[in-house]
Design an enzyme around this catalytic site. Structure first.
Site, mmCIF file in Angstrom:
data_model
loop_
_atom_site.group_PDB
_atom_site.id
_atom_site.type_symbol
_atom_site.label_atom_id
_atom_site.label_comp_id
_atom_site.label_asym_id
_atom_site.label_seq_id
_atom_site.Cartn_x
_atom_site.Cartn_y
_atom_site.Cartn_z
ATOM 1 N N SER A 119 0.823 -1.209 0.000
ATOM 2 C CA SER A 119 0.000 0.000 0.000
ATOM 3 C C SER A 119 0.857 1.260 0.000
ATOM 4 C CB SER A 119 -0.882 0.019 1.255
ATOM 5 O OG SER A 119 -1.681 -1.126 1.307
ATOM 6 N N HIS A 140 -1.489 -2.736 -7.229
ATOM 7 C CA HIS A 140 -2.134 -2.465 -5.936
ATOM 8 C C HIS A 140 -3.653 -2.555 -6.066
ATOM 9 C CE1 HIS A 140 -3.196 0.531 -2.566
ATOM 10 N NE2 HIS A 140 -2.981 -0.652 -2.035
ATOM 11 N N GLU A 152 -4.105 0.296 -8.811
ATOM 12 C CA GLU A 152 -3.032 1.247 -9.109
ATOM 13 C C GLU A 152 -1.818 0.455 -9.599
ATOM 14 O OE1 GLU A 152 -3.669 4.926 -5.963
ATOM 15 O OE2 GLU A 152 -2.769 3.112 -5.187
ATOM 16 N N ASN A 190 -4.132 6.035 -1.131
ATOM 17 C CA ASN A 190 -3.833 6.033 0.305
ATOM 18 C C ASN A 190 -3.172 7.332 0.764
ATOM 19 O OD1 ASN A 190 -5.034 3.609 0.850
ATOM 20 N ND2 ASN A 190 -3.199 2.416 0.437
HETATM 21 N N1 NAD Z 1 -5.993 -4.528 4.003
HETATM 22 C C1 NAD Z 1 -6.156 -3.702 2.982
HETATM 23 O O1 NAD Z 1 -7.151 -2.964 2.930
HETATM 24 C C2 NAD Z 1 -5.133 -3.649 1.876
HETATM 25 C C3 NAD Z 1 -5.506 -3.084 0.650
HETATM 26 C C4 NAD Z 1 -4.574 -3.071 -0.406
HETATM 27 C C5 NAD Z 1 -3.295 -3.577 -0.195
HETATM 28 N N2 NAD Z 1 -2.971 -4.091 1.025
HETATM 29 C C6 NAD Z 1 -1.606 -4.627 1.175
HETATM 30 O O2 NAD Z 1 -1.678 -6.031 1.009
HETATM 31 C C7 NAD Z 1 -0.646 -6.651 1.796
HETATM 32 C C8 NAD Z 1 -1.267 -7.691 2.702
HETATM 33 O O3 NAD Z 1 -2.255 -7.065 3.513
HETATM 34 P P1 NAD Z 1 -3.529 -7.858 4.092
HETATM 35 O O4 NAD Z 1 -4.519 -6.825 4.445
HETATM 36 O O5 NAD Z 1 -3.902 -8.991 3.207
HETATM 37 O O6 NAD Z 1 -2.879 -8.398 5.456
HETATM 38 P P2 NAD Z 1 -3.262 -9.673 6.337
HETATM 39 O O7 NAD Z 1 -2.797 -9.353 7.726
HETATM 40 O O8 NAD Z 1 -4.678 -10.101 6.124
HETATM 41 O O9 NAD Z 1 -2.326 -10.816 5.682
HETATM 42 C C9 NAD Z 1 -0.936 -10.761 5.725
HETATM 43 C C10 NAD Z 1 -0.352 -12.078 5.206
HETATM 44 O O10 NAD Z 1 1.086 -12.001 5.375
HETATM 45 C C11 NAD Z 1 1.528 -13.209 5.959
HETATM 46 N N3 NAD Z 1 2.754 -12.936 6.721
HETATM 47 C C12 NAD Z 1 2.859 -12.321 7.929
HETATM 48 N N4 NAD Z 1 4.161 -12.259 8.300
HETATM 49 C C13 NAD Z 1 4.868 -12.854 7.297
HETATM 50 C C14 NAD Z 1 6.238 -13.111 7.090
HETATM 51 N N5 NAD Z 1 7.150 -12.745 7.999
HETATM 52 N N6 NAD Z 1 6.607 -13.744 5.937
HETATM 53 C C15 NAD Z 1 5.689 -14.092 5.004
HETATM 54 N N7 NAD Z 1 4.358 -13.887 5.160
HETATM 55 C C16 NAD Z 1 3.964 -13.269 6.274
HETATM 56 C C17 NAD Z 1 0.379 -13.649 6.870
HETATM 57 O O11 NAD Z 1 0.474 -15.017 7.167
HETATM 58 C C18 NAD Z 1 -0.826 -13.315 5.976
HETATM 59 O O12 NAD Z 1 -1.051 -14.358 5.042
HETATM 60 C C19 NAD Z 1 0.086 -5.527 2.526
HETATM 61 O O13 NAD Z 1 1.210 -5.165 1.785
HETATM 62 C C20 NAD Z 1 -0.959 -4.415 2.535
HETATM 63 O O14 NAD Z 1 -0.388 -3.134 2.614
HETATM 64 C C21 NAD Z 1 -3.850 -4.165 2.060
#
Ligand code: NAD
Length: 284
Positions: A119, A140, A152, A190
Site C-alpha cells: 500500500s 495495488h 493502481e 492512500n
Molecule cells: N488490508 C487492505 O485494505 C489492503 C488493501 C490493499 C493492499 N494491502 C496490502 O496487502 C498486503 C497484505 O495485507 P492484508 O490486508 O492482506 O494483510 P493480512 O494481515 O490479512 O495478511 C498478511 C499475510 O502475510 C503473511 N505474513 C505475515 N508475516 C509474514 C512473514 N514474515 N513472511 C511471510 N508472510 C507473512 C500472513 O500469514 C498473511 O497471510 C500488505 O502489503 C498491505 O499493505 C492491504
C-alpha cells in the site's frame, strides 16, 4: 496476452481476494501460504464463496467448477517457478518483502514479472533486491478485491515500459480500471485517504464526537458508503498503522503520524474485522 499463470504470495485478506479475481478472469492461480493449514483453509473458504455465488445466481455450476479448478494452493515457493506473474501480498513490512523478493527472483522464471501489492512501501527497494529490476512493479488492488473497481499500477524508476504495460493489461483483463502512479508512498488513493482516517481517530480522541456520530456524519455529509471507523476496521488497524508509518517516513507530514489510539489498539490486538474486534465488535 502473455500472462496465463499467476502466483500470489500471502493468504491474508488481500491475497485471497486477488486469487478470486484472477481465477474468475481466467488465469491459472497458484496461491502460496506459509502454513499447510492456512493453504487448505484458503481453498475451503474460496470454494464456499463460489458456492454462495452459485446460490445467489451470480455464477452457474459450470463456471463455478471451472473457476475452482484454476486455483491451487501450496506452501512451497518453488511451485511458483512456472508463473508468468507473481504478486506478493504479505505483511506490510519492508524487510519481510525484501527477503521475499530475493527468494522470488531465485525461484521464478527469468522472464516472469514480480509485483507487490504494497500500500505504501517503496517499490524500487524491492526491485533492486532482484536481478531483474526492470520487471518489477506495484499492482495495488483495493479491499475487498473482488468488489473494488480500481488497481493502481506503480511504476518504480527502474521498471520497463513493457512491464508496466503488461501489468496494466493484467489489471484490465481482471475487469479493473487501472491508473499508473509514480513510486511515492501511498500512491494516489492512500496518500489522500489516510490523513482523513487518521484525523478521524484524533477527532474521536479529542472528544469532538462519538465513533457512531463521526461515521454517520461522513456517510450522510459526504455520501461515503462507510464512515472512517468502519473503513479502518475493514483495512485492518495493524495495516493502517504500517501505512501511516510509511507515509510519515516519506513525507514527515504530521497528518501522517499515527494517532496514539490507533497504536494502542494494535498493541491490544484489536485489529478490526480480521481479529473480531476493532472500533466495532464483530464477534456476535
Ligand atoms: N488490508 C487492505 O485494505 C489492503 C488493501 C490493499 C493492499 N494491502 C496490502 O496487502 C498486503 C497484505 O495485507 P492484508 O490486508 O492482506 O494483510 P493480512 O494481515 O490479512 O495478511 C498478511 C499475510 O502475510 C503473511 N505474513 C505475515 N508475516 C509474514 C512473514 N514474515 N513472511 C511471510 N508472510 C507473512 C500472513 O500469514 C498473511 O497471510 C500488505 O502489503 C498491505 O499493505 C492491504
Amino acid at each position: 496476452m502473455a500472462i496465463k499463470r499467476v502466483g500470489i504470495v500471502g493468504s491474508g485478506i488481500m491475497g485471497a481476494g486477488m486469487a478470486e479475481v484472477a481465477a474468475k478472469a481466467g488465469f491459472e492461480v497458484v496461491l502460496r501460504s506459509r502454513h499447510e493449514a492456512t493453504a487448505n483453509g484458503m481453498i475451503a473458504a474460496f470454494e464456499k464463496s463460489l458456492a454462495k455465488q452459485v446460490e445467489r445466481g451470480k455464477l452457474d455450476e459450470t463456471e463455478r467448477a471451472a473457476v475452482a479448478s484454476r486455483v491451487t494452493a501450496t506452501t512451497v515457493l518453488s511451485d511458483l517457478a512456472d508463473c508468468d506473474l507473481v504478486i506478493e501480498s504479505v505483511v506490510e513490512d519492508l524487510a519481510v518483502k525484501k527477503h521475499l523478493f530475493s527468494e522470488l527472483d531465485h525461484f521464478c522464471r527469468p522472464d516472469a514479472i514480480l509485483a507487490t501489492n504494497t500500500s505504501t512501501l517503496p517499490v524500487v527497494e524491492l526491485a533492486v533486491e532482484t536481478g531483474r529490476p526492470e520487471q518489477v512493479c506495484g499492482i495495488h488492488f483495493f479491499n475487498p478485491a473482488p468488489a473494488m473497481a480500481l488497481v493502481e499500477i506503480v511504476r518504480p524508476l527502474v521498471a520497463s515500459d513493457e512491464t508496466i504495460e503488461a501489468a496494466r493489461e493484467f489489471a484490465e483483463h481482471c475487469g479493473k480500471d487501472s491508473v499508473v502512479v509514480a513510486d511515492r508512498a501511498g500512491f494516489v488513493v492512500n496518500a489522500l485517504l489516510f490523513p482523513y482516517l487518521n484525523n478521524a481517530v484524533r477527532m474521536l480522541e479529542s472528544g469532538t464526537a462519538s465513533r457512531d456520530d463521526i461515521d454517520t456524519a461522513m456517510k450522510g455529509g459526504c455520501n461515503f458508503p462507510m464512515g472512517p471507523f468502519a473503513l479502518l476496521d475493514l483495512v485492518g488497524l495493524d495495516t493502517s498503522v504500517a501505512i501511516l508509518d510509511a507515509l510519515y517516513d516519506e513525507f514527515r507530514d504530521p497528518n501522517y503520524s499515527p494517532a496514539p489510539l490507533l497504536r494502542r489498539m494494535v498493541s491490544a490486538g484489536r485489529l478490526g474485522r480480521k481479529s473480531g474486534l476493532g472500533f466495532y465488535d464483530y464477534r456476535k
